[in-house]
Every structure is written in structure tokens, then in C-alpha cells.
Design an enzyme around this catalytic site. Structure first.
Site, PDB file in Angstrom:
ATOM      1  N   ASP A 378       0.875  -1.160   0.000  1.00 21.57           N
ATOM      2  CA  ASP A 378       0.000   0.000   0.000  1.00 21.57           C
ATOM      3  C   ASP A 378       0.926   1.227   0.000  1.00 21.57           C
ATOM      4  OD1 ASP A 378      -2.285   1.596   0.461  1.00 21.57           O
ATOM      5  OD2 ASP A 378      -1.816   1.670   2.587  1.00 21.57           O
ATOM      6  N   LYS A 379       0.397   2.410  -0.315  1.00 22.54           N
ATOM      7  CA  LYS A 379       1.259   3.596  -0.320  1.00 22.54           C
ATOM      8  C   LYS A 379       1.089   4.415   0.956  1.00 22.54           C
ATOM      9  CE  LYS A 379      -0.039   7.328  -2.297  1.00 22.54           C
ATOM     10  NZ  LYS A 379       0.014   8.278  -1.153  1.00 22.54           N
ATOM     11  N   THR A 380      -0.124   4.967   1.141  1.00 27.67           N
ATOM     12  CA  THR A 380      -0.341   5.902   2.244  1.00 27.67           C
ATOM     13  C   THR A 380      -0.179   5.211   3.589  1.00 27.67           C
ATOM     14  OG1 THR A 380      -1.964   6.893   0.793  1.00 27.67           O
ATOM     15  CG2 THR A 380      -1.896   7.692   3.049  1.00 27.67           C
ATOM     16  N   GLU A 492      -4.707  19.294   1.431  1.00 22.15           N
ATOM     17  CA  GLU A 492      -5.491  20.521   1.603  1.00 22.15           C
ATOM     18  C   GLU A 492      -5.198  21.166   2.956  1.00 22.15           C
ATOM     19  OE1 GLU A 492      -9.736  19.761   0.667  1.00 22.15           O
ATOM     20  OE2 GLU A 492      -9.142  20.830  -1.136  1.00 22.15           O
ATOM     21  N   ARG A 587       3.987  16.669  -4.827  1.00 23.98           N
ATOM     22  CA  ARG A 587       2.632  16.548  -5.375  1.00 23.98           C
ATOM     23  C   ARG A 587       2.226  17.943  -5.825  1.00 23.98           C
ATOM     24  NH1 ARG A 587       0.171  12.407  -0.985  1.00 23.98           N
ATOM     25  NH2 ARG A 587      -1.826  13.046  -1.771  1.00 23.98           N
ATOM     26  N   THR A 588       1.864  18.085  -7.087  1.00 27.60           N
ATOM     27  CA  THR A 588       1.596  19.428  -7.628  1.00 27.60           C
ATOM     28  C   THR A 588       0.103  19.690  -7.765  1.00 27.60           C
ATOM     29  OG1 THR A 588       1.790  18.509  -9.848  1.00 27.60           O
ATOM     30  CG2 THR A 588       3.745  19.539  -8.939  1.00 27.60           C
ATOM     31  N   THR A 667      -2.577   1.350  -4.606  1.00 32.05           N
ATOM     32  CA  THR A 667      -3.033   2.446  -3.748  1.00 32.05           C
ATOM     33  C   THR A 667      -4.384   2.963  -4.211  1.00 32.05           C
ATOM     34  OG1 THR A 667      -2.541   4.709  -3.040  1.00 32.05           O
ATOM     35  CG2 THR A 667      -1.635   4.036  -5.141  1.00 32.05           C
ATOM     36  N   LYS A 755      -7.508  -4.822  -4.932  1.00 29.59           N
ATOM     37  CA  LYS A 755      -6.180  -5.161  -4.401  1.00 29.59           C
ATOM     38  C   LYS A 755      -6.068  -6.672  -4.199  1.00 29.59           C
ATOM     39  CE  LYS A 755      -5.178  -0.819  -1.956  1.00 29.59           C
ATOM     40  NZ  LYS A 755      -4.750  -0.219  -0.702  1.00 29.59           N
ATOM     41  N   ASN A 778      -8.548  -0.852   4.590  1.00 30.55           N
ATOM     42  CA  ASN A 778      -8.743  -1.145   3.160  1.00 30.55           C
ATOM     43  C   ASN A 778      -7.702  -2.124   2.622  1.00 30.55           C
ATOM     44  OD1 ASN A 778      -6.708   0.770   3.521  1.00 30.55           O
ATOM     45  ND2 ASN A 778      -6.938   1.538   1.455  1.00 30.55           N
TER      46      ASN A 778
END
EC number: 7.6.2.1
Length: 1037
Positions: A378-380, A492, A587-588, A667, A755, A778
């Protein structure tokens, strides 16, 4: 007769179909507070994670044990001893070990099952308030039905899928925590249905119903309508994902009332959960195959014996006796030793000080850690910390980094400059476009970032009066020390924190308005007219606000560069700068704005509201209306935010790559973010190309895109969940084949079920071992589907680590877990398994030689206690001490991860190594028996004494030969076993002649036989180490 048989068959088919049929999921109309009006019967709202019930427990566990050939074989042999003509020794020699193995397994399963039952019971008996005509009543979570009106308080789990009707919060919204549903730690804002939130009276004063679509997997979408029918005209409201409260999420603010629309098996969280399977290690499967080969050999040997007898007399009974005689070829101690070994490896992993906090939850598969080819992560929260840091602001001509942020503060006017900037905006329309000063451009950009978001400032209330929070007073306290920000995305929050640090602070927000505070303390108020939330398709979010002081209406928008490039006015710098920031792993987000006149806005609003009520293609119609605004927007700035990686992610990924493990990142995040992290974590190396698989929706598109991908060589693949679904539907085999050749694969926007599906695909198509690692609810499905699941105890709760086979505290620990513990567990179990087999084969060879010399009589060579003692007291400790052996020191295994590649080929336990052990056993068994027969003097008792003593000595010497690194416990075990044997000789007078054992002839005969059986093997081992050393010994020398 014919007709009857046909009709019978048809009836049977129908019955089978009814039993197997899964209940079809349907759309539904749910009346508020009236469960009895439901047309269908909906599932109970209970949670059930148990594998067995009170009746199926014993049969279920026995089936799981006896479906293995090994255990079934022992059962048959043990049962055969009840038949008088087949009885060979004492019953306890067969039943005691089998009973021991089964008891241990039963107890272990029972403990796990009781724990699962207690966890379920705790969840199901949680109490909730239910609204009825007679007032509030308390109900258990498991008794909640579709149509019930349920009250959920702050920090309480939502028990079933509900539509959000009312809240105690003034603004008509509430926050929920979804970490156990989608793995994201940030809070999500949910909005109550307008009609019920505005009601002055209670919900039973109206007659209303909710139309909900049929239950489905997708947790990010929902379509429904709310209708109140006791008014004229009827009130209709469209319902979307923001009006839903899914089960397993937690209310983070206020108290909510909702109407239940889905329960139990039909809730989103249960639909997305896969059930844990019983995992069986590859080593166990390989040993199972070898035991089948041994059984075949045993039967063949028995037939040969009976054939050499000439099939005389009751030969069938003799054949069975021989099969039981040779049953030691497959020793029952194999299972006992391996199970104890697995427990020992688990204990070593948990005691390793270099990976503190590691927990082994499935003790049956530690060897899997040494055989992995695919790692799905997973990433996060697994690779990243999910903590954002604002790094870069780019305005086209000027760029600000972390070291120059303080300059921005000087450009923010302390009075909010709204009055100052108004005339310039008015004149702008009439005069030609004047190039704005850097100062005003920075102010515009910061203001846009401070307004265009979904963040809400939350204040910890101080005063509590009569149990009611004086929130109005507390909120006026806009002090910086007790303010926290909540939003559905950590990016955010970081952007709003950054605007606060440069002087423009978000101090208040509700559903309809927003307040900003300028450096001088002036409050600027904005009325929120519309919000267009972020979706994975649009890749952007927008907001339309009216400034209360000037009445100006402005449409702000921010989003991914791919989405925004076509929306903003032409410029020559955006694409290049986005590329530069992405290469730094940032991250743009592109920020733009457009001023609207009152007429433009009114026209837009009427079209937008009309589109929102349509039942068919609602999403498409709404998107089309919004897109009419998104044209020629003014580009304000480009922001770069960094998601900080977990400690030592880069070296760990490099270590795993060098070990030959292919890493796939799965992800739920956006494609751009996933690509950024893949680069910054070095999952994709610097010089590697990345092929982004274009979104495909049909068979033709998928075919073209796969062909384009096939032409690329050695490049990483990035694909979204939707495109993956299409590829797997039409070109499963081709896609998996191509993806497996990639050095790295990134799948973004994956649902929990997807996944798990990817894991299963890899298992089916490659036959290699897979490992899944994650930290959120998840990731549970993926962790349970993989051959080896690893959970990280992270910020996202403990759900993943509880469902996993191994639980670790940091991603970097996985390197040591695989390279050191995985290697040791596999190598040790392979050596232990083969040695225990060798121990059985040697005695069976001796039995065969003995029987053939004595006219093929089916008489046992060693009886009673000698056999039990041989398998336990005399050889068990040295053989078991092989679990302490290691071929490579831990530091060496981590320094040269390439050594791991050898393990995945499975060379430590294969038919080749097994045949070598068979040859050794036949050679030694033959020497021991023939030697004893040649040297024995007239009495049979001496054969038993000489051969058994030589056998025990040979086994102890063979253990010493097998060991690669000595441990003091191994030496103790060798001498302890020898001592036990010598001490027990005094009590074995029914088998041995004690007066003969103490003579010189006995000693020299035993010594010479042992020497002949072991010396050649020591010589061969020495020559092999000298002329063809294994790769690890080259390193350690």
C-alpha cells in the site's frame, strides 16, 4: 419410469440451484422510521468472523488436518493396529504421537475461535439509540433493521449504512473518520438532507421515503433520492455520496440521526471484505508431495518383499504387515518437529531486538518469508507517513522555496486590501490588460489557496454550560492555539496551514460561508455559492464564492496539471515546472480563477440544479454544466507539497529489489500522487521510463493500449483501477504476462477488492509466492489473500495488523524479516524435514535388509520402547537443535541481499536433495545392518545391540555433519542424547545382553560399523566444500 426419472432430475437441479443461489441485491424504497413497510426481507445486522460453530468445530478442524496426506496416512496406520493380524508393536507407539499432534492443533484452533467470537460479540452488542413514535429506545447493533432511525453520538461507530438526516451541528454537516473503511486517516465532511435538517419538529411528523440504488462495492459513489410526500407539491432532493454514512466509520463531530438503508452483508464495508483463508506454506506442500513419493516407495518395497516370498500363504495379510512395518519411512515426528520448529522461529522473530514490536499471528507459515517473489504494498501510511510539507510556490516568473517563504509575508497586505484591489478589478474590464505586479499576483494566489478547499477549522470548546456547549462564544475566540483543521485530504490541510503561516488565516467555515483573517486581524467574509468536490475522474475541485464586502463573484479551481492544462489560458511554463516538481517527488496542484457576473452565475445555477435532479446519467449531466464554466481561466500559481516517506523506505526498497523481489504498489490514491511517490521512494529507479497506461473503457481501446505497452522495454507501469478492470475482463493472461516483466508496477485508484484480486491473479498466473503489506482497513482483503500478509501498526488503526500473519511497526523492518528470518526459517525447516525423513528411511532400510536375510519374515527388528526411544529421547534433541543452525550471519544476509534469490528457486528442499538423502539412508542402513549381521556371534540379541547402538551414534554424527554454524545448545543436545542412551542401557535388559555390551568386542564392532557408515560422507562433504562451495560460503570466507 423414464418420465419420473427425468422429473426427479429436474427437481434435484432446482433444489441445488435454490441452495446455491446467492440472494440478488435490489434497489429499495425505505420509509423513514417504518421497518415494517419494507417489501423484502433484508439480512441481519450482525458481524460474524468465526470460521466454525459449535457443531462444525470438531469435524472442521479434523478435515483441515486430515486433508493432508501425511496425517491421513498416520491415522490409517494407527487404526490398522486394532486388527490382530496386522498388530506389530504396542498401540501407544502409534496413537500417542498422533493424539499429541491433534490435541495441540485443536487447542490452538479453539483459542483462536474463542477470541474471534468474543470480538464479534463485543461489536454486535454495542448499544444505539433508536427513534420510535414513543420516543428513544436502546437497541443492540445486531438488532438494527432497514428503515430504523438511529442516533449516533460523537466517537461512536456507525452500525449500518445510513442516509444522514439530521445533526446537532448548526451548519448541517458533520465529520466522520473513515480509516477502517478506505484506509485514509483524514476526516470526511458529510451533509444532512436539507429537508429533514430544517424540520422544526421531530422526524415522525412527516411522511417521507428514501429511494436507494442496489448495494454495491464502490464506497466512493451513491445515487438516490429523498421524497417527502405529505406536502403539496412533493419535495424531492437528490442524494449523493456526501449524504451517506457508511458502516464501520466513526462520527468525529456532533450527534447524527440517520435512516438505515443497508444492513449486515449488504453494507459497503462487508461487501468489500474478503474472508480469511487457511494459509498453507509452500514448504508444507512440498513435504506433502515427498511423503506421497515415500508412501509409493513403501508400497513397492512391501510388494517386492511379498514377491520374493513367492506370494505364499496369506500373502495379502503379509503385504499389509510389511506396509505397517515400513511405516517408519514416513515418521509421524515429522509434523511434531516441524510444528515445534515453526513455533521456535516465531519466538525468535518476536525476540529480535533489531525489529522491536514485531508480532507473529500465524505461526504456521514463517518459511514463506524466505520464498517471496512479489511484494504488493500500500502507499499511504506504509511507504509514506501521510504527513505533508509545503515546499514550493511557483508564479510563472518567480518561484518560492522553503528558504524564501518569509518573503511572501511581505507581499500580503495587512488590511486584506480588498478595498484596494476592487477599483483595479473594475478598471480592468475597460482598460487593456495591465501586467500585474508581483505583489498583487502573490496576494491573489495566496487568497485563492486560502479559499479553494474543503477544509474546516475546528475549535476545542472551553465553556460547557448546562451540558450544552457554548460553541457560538467559543468559536468567536478564533485564537490560533486551539484551532485544528479537518479535511478529507492532508494536502489541503497543509495548504491552509501554509496560508496561515504567511498571514491569511482560515478562521471559520460552515456549509454556506467562510471567514479569513488578515495579518492585521481584519475578518474577510465570503459566501459559498457552490462547491464542486474532487473526483478521480475530474481530478480537480472548484468553489464559487461571493465576497460580502464587494459582492464580487469568483470561481476558483485547483487540480492536477493534466486536468487543468486545457482549462487555463495559454502559458509557456506550466508543463515544464510541473515536470520539475514531479521529479523532486512533490505533489503538484495548479490553481486558477475566473470572475463571474451576477447574470452569468444565475444562468449557471438554474442549469446546475436541473442536472442534479435527473435520475439517468446524473453524473454526466452535472459534469457537462460545470465544464461550461471551466474555460479560459486565469492561471494563478502552481504549488508543490511533499508527502514525507517513512524512515529508510529507499534503502529498504533497494534491498528488496536486489533480492530479486518484484514490488507492486497498490493504492487508492490519485495517479499523479502515486507516480510521485513511486519516484521519490525509488520504487522506480532514476533512469527508468514510466509507461502510464491510458484510461481504457472498451475491448478495442484495451487492445491498442496493450500493444503500445508491449513495445516498451524495461519500463515501470502505472495503471488506474478502472483500466485494470477492463484489461482483466478481456485480456487477463496477456496483461499479467506483460506486467510481470516490469521491474515495478503501480496501480492507483484501487478498491480494496481490486487489491485482493491482483494478489490472486499473480498467484494463479505465476505460481510464485506473494506477500502483501499494508496498514489500513482497506488493505485487509489484500493481506488475507496473499500467501504471506504483513500488517503495519500505523495511524490508520490496527485493523490491518490484526488481520495479518505478521505485524511490524515500521516498513524498514521488512528487510530483516525477509532476508534474515525468512532465510533461516526456510533453510532450517528444509534441513529439519529432510533429516527427520532420513531418520525414518534409515530404520526402514535396516528392516528391509533384516527381513530379506531372515527369509522375508514380516517380523519387526526393533520393538516397543526401542522404537519410541529412537524417535524421541535418543535423537530428538540433536535433530531439533537444527532450528538453531544458520548458514549465513544476519549482517551478511543483509549486506548481500542477492543471496535471497537462491531461496526462491527452492533448492534447499527439492526432489534432487531428497534423492541424495534417500541414497545416504539406503547406504547407511545397509552398512549398519549387514555390518551387524556379519559381526554378530551366534546370538540374535547381539545383532539388535550392535546395530541399534551404531544407529544412534550414526544419527548423532549425521546431525553434526549437517550443522553449518555451531551453537552451544547443539553441543549440549548431542552429549545429553548420548548420555541418555548410555544411562538407559541399564534398563533395557529385555532387549540387550548387558554382560556383552560392556566387553571390548562390542565397542570395536560398533565403532568400526559407525566409522564405515559416516566417514565417507564426511570426506564427500569436505571435497564438495573445497571444489564446489555454495555462494554463501564464498562470502563468509
Amino acid at each position: 419410469v423414464c418420465f419420473r426419472s427425468v422429473s426427479c432430475a429436474v427437481c434435484c437441479d432446482c433444489l441445488a440451484h435454490i441452495c446455491r443461489r446467492k440472494k440478488e441485491l435490489k434497489a429499495r424504497t425505505v420509509w423513514l422510521g417504518s421497518p415494517e413497510k419494507c417489501e423484502e426481507k433484508y439480512p441481519k445486522n450482525g458481524i460474524k468472523n468465526q470460521k466454525y460453530n459449535i457443531f462444525t468445530f470438531v469435524p472442521g478442524v479434523l478435515y483441515q488436518q486430515f486433508k493432508f496426506f501425511l496425517n491421513l496416512y498416520f491415522l490409517v496406520v494407527a487404526c490398522s493396529q486394532f486388527v490382530p493380524s496386522l498388530k506389530i508393536g504396542y498401540l501407544y507407539t502409534y496413537w500417542a504421537p498422533l493424539g499429541f499432534v491433534l490435541t495441540v492443533t485443536m487447542v490452538r484452533e479453539a483459542v483462536d475461535e474463542v477470541r474471534r467470537y468474543q470480538r464479534d460479540k463485543e461489536m454486535n452488542s454495542q448499544l444505539y439509540s433508536k427513534l420510535t413514535v414513543r420516543g428513544k429506545i436502546q437497541v443492540k447493533s445486531s438488532d438494527i433493521q432497514v428503515g430504523d432511525l438511529i442516533i449516533v453520538d460523537k466517537n461512536q461507530r456507525i452500525p449500518a449504512d445510513m442516509i444522514f438526516l439530521r445533526t446537532s451541528e448548526k451548519n448541517g454537516g458533520c465529520f466522520i473518520r473513515t480509516d477502517q473503511l478506505d484506509g485514509e486517516t483524514d476526516w470526511k465532511l458529510k451533509v444532512a438532507v436539507g429537508c429533514t435538517q430544517r424540520l422544526p419538529a421531530d422526524l415522525f411528523s412527516i411522511s417521507a421515503y428514501v429511494y436507494a440504488q442496489k448495494p454495491q462495492l464502490d464506497i466512493h459513489s451513491f445515487e438516490g433520492n429523498f421524497t417527502r410526500e405529505d406536502t403539496d407539491p412533493q419535495i424531492h432532493e437528490s442524494l449523493s455520496i456526501e449524504n451517506t454514512l457508511w458502516a464501520s466509520t466513526v462520527v468525529a463531530s456532533g450527534t447524527v440521526i440517520g435512516v438505515v438503508i443497508y444492513t449486515g452483508k449488504e453494507t459497503r464495508s462487508v461487501l468489500n471484505t474478503s474472508y480469511a483463508k487457511n494459509k498453507v506454506g509452500l514448504l508444507d506442500l512440498e513435504l506433502n508431495r515427498l511423503t506421497k513419493a515415500l508412501f509409493l516407495a513403501q508400497v513397492v518395497l512391501s510388494i517386492v518383499m511379498v514377491a520374493l516370498q513367492g506370494f505364499v500363504g496369506p500373502w495379502l495379510s503379509n503385504l499389509c504387515r510389511f506396509v505397517v512395518l515400513f511405516s517408519y519411512i514416513i515418521p509421524i515426528s515429522l509434523r511434531v518437529n516441524l510444528d515445534m520448529g515453526k513455533s521456535a522461529y516465531g519466538w525468535m522473530i518476536m525476540k529480535d531486538e533489531n525489529i522491536p514490536g514485531t508480532v507473529v499471528r500465524t505461526s504456521t507459515i514463517p518459511e514463506e518469508l524466505g520464498r517471496l517473489v512479489y511484494l504488493l504494498t500500500d502507499k499511504t501510511g506504509t511507504l509514506t507517513q501521510n504527513e505533508m510539507v509545503f515546499k514550493r510556490l511557483h508564479l510563472g516568473t518567480v518561484s518560492y522555496g522553503t528558504d524564501t517563504m518569509d518573503e511572501i509575508q511581505n507581499h500580503i497586505p495587512s488590511n486584506g486590501s480588498t478595498s484596494g484591489s476592487t477599483p483595479s478589478r473594475k478598471t480592468q474590464t475597460s482598460c487593456p490588460k495591465v501586467r500585474k505586479s508581483v505583489s498583487s499576483r502573490i496576494h491573489e494566489a495566496v487568497k485563492a489557496i486560502a479559499l479553494c478547499h474543503n477544509v474546516t477549522p475546528v475549535y476545542e470548546s472551553h465553556a460547557i454550560v448546562n451540558g450544552e456547549t457554548e460553541s457560538a462564544e467559543a468559536d468567536q475566540d478564533y485564537s490560533d492555539d486551539n484551532r485544528t483543521y479537518q479535511a478529507s485530504s492532508p494536502d489541503e490541510v497543509e495548504l491552509v496551514r501554509w496560508t496561515e503561516s504567511v498571514g491569511l488565516t482560515l478562521v471559520n467555515r460552515d456549509l454556506n460561508s467562510l471567514q479569513l483573517k488578515t495579518p492585521s486581524g481584519q475578518i474577510l467574509s465570503f459566501h459559498i455559492l457552490q462547491i464542486f468536490p474532487f473526483t478521480s475522474e475530474s481530478k480537480r475541485m472548484g468553489i464559487i464564492v461571493r465576497e460580502e464586502l464587494t459582492g464580487d463573484i469568483t470561481f476558483y479551481m485547483k487540480g492536477a496539471d493534466v486536468a487543468m492544462a486545457s482549462i487555463v489560458q495559454y502559458n509557456d511554463w506550466l508543463e515544464e515546472e510541473c515536470g520539475n516538481m514531479a521529479r523532486e517527488g512533490l505533489r503538484t496542484l495548479v490553481v486558477a480563477k475566473k470572475s463571474l457576473s451576477e447574470e452569468q452565475y444565475q444562468d449557471f445555477e438554474s442549469r446546475y440544479n436541473q442536472a442534479k435532479l435527473s435520475i439517468h446519467d446524473r453524473g454526466l449531466k452535472v459534469a457537462a454544466v460545470v465544464e461550461s464554466l471551466e474555460r479560459e481561466m486565469e492561471l494563478l500559481c502552481l504549488t508543490g507539497v511533499e508527502d514525507q516517506l517513512q524512515a529508510d523506505v529507499r534503502p529498504t526498497l533497494e534491498l528488496l529489489r536486489n533480492a530479486g523481489i518484484k514490488i507492486w504498489m497498490l493504492t487508492g490514491d490519485k495517479l499523479e500522487t502515486a507516480t510521485c511517490i513511486a519516484k521519490s521512494s525509488h520504487l522506480v529507479s532514476r533512469n527508468q521510463d514510466i509507461h502510464v497506461f491510458k484510461p481504457v473503457s472498451s475491448r478495442g481501446e484495451a487492445h491498442l493500449e496493450l500493444n503500445a505497452f508491449r513495445r516498451k522495454h524495461d519500463c515501470a507501469l502505472v495503471i488506474s483501477g478502472d483500466s485494470l478492470e477492463v484489461c482483466l475482463r478481456y485480456y487477463e493472461h496477456e496483461f499479467v504476462e506483460l506486467a510481470c516483466q516490469c521491474p515495478a508496477v503501480v496501480c492507483c485508484r484501487c478498491s480494496p477488492t481490486q487489491k485482493a484480486q491482483i494478489v490472486t491473479l499473480l498467484q494463479q498466473h505465476t505460481a510464485n509466492r506473494t506477500c502483501a503489506i499494508g496498514d489500513g482497513g482497506n488493505d485487509v482483503s489484500m493481506i488475507q489473500a496473499a500467501d504471506c500478509g504483513i500488517g503495519i501498526e500505523g495511524k490508520e488503526g490496527k485493523q490491518a495488523s490484526l488481520a495479518a500473519d505478521f505485524s511490524i511497526t515500521q516498513f524498514k523492518h521488512i528487510g530483516r524479516l525477509l532476508m534474515v528470518h525468512g532465510r533461516n526459517s526456510y533453510k532450517r525447516s528444509a534441513a529439519l524435514g529432510q533429516f527427520v525423513m532420513h531418520r525414518g528411511m534409515i530404520i526402514s532400510t535396516m528392516q528391509a535388509v533384516f527381513s530379506s536375510v531372515f527369509y522375508f519374515a514380516s517380523v519387526p527388528l526393533y520393538q516397543g520402547f526401542l522404537m519410541v526411544g529412537y524417535a524421541t529421547m535418543y535423537t530428538m534433541f540433536p535433530v531439533f537443535s537444527l532450528v538453531l543452525d544458520q548458514d549465513v550471519k544476519p549482517d551478511m544476509a543483509l549486506l548481500y541481499p542477492e543471496l535471497y534469490k537462491d531461496l526462491t528457486k527452492g533448492r534447499s528442499l527439492s526432489f534432487k536433495t531428497f534423492l541424495i538423502w534417500v541414497l545416504i539412508s539406503v547406504y547407511q542402513g545397509g552398512i549398519l545392518m549387514y555390518g551387524a549381521l556379519v559381526l554378530f556371534e551366534s546370538e540374535f540379541v547381539h545383532v539388535v545391540a550392535i546395530s541399534f547402538t551404531a544407529l544412534v551414534l550414526t544419527e548423532l554424527l549425521m546431525v553434526a555433519l549437517t550443522i553449518r554454524t555451531w551453537h552451544w545448545l547443539m553441543v549440549v543436545a548431542e552429549f545429553f542424547s548420548l548420555g541418555c542412551y548410555l544411562a538407559s542401557l541399564a534398563f533395557l535388559n529385555e532387549y540387550f545382553d548387558l554382560s556383552f555390551i560392556t566387553t571390548w568386542p562390542f565397542l570395536w564392532k560398533v565403532s568400526s560399523i559407525t566409522l564405515v557408515s559416516c566417514l565417507p560422507l564426511y570426506i564427500i562433504k569436505y571435497l564438495k566444500r573445497k571444489f564446489s562451495p555454495p555462494s554463501y560460503s564464498k562470502l563468509s570466507s
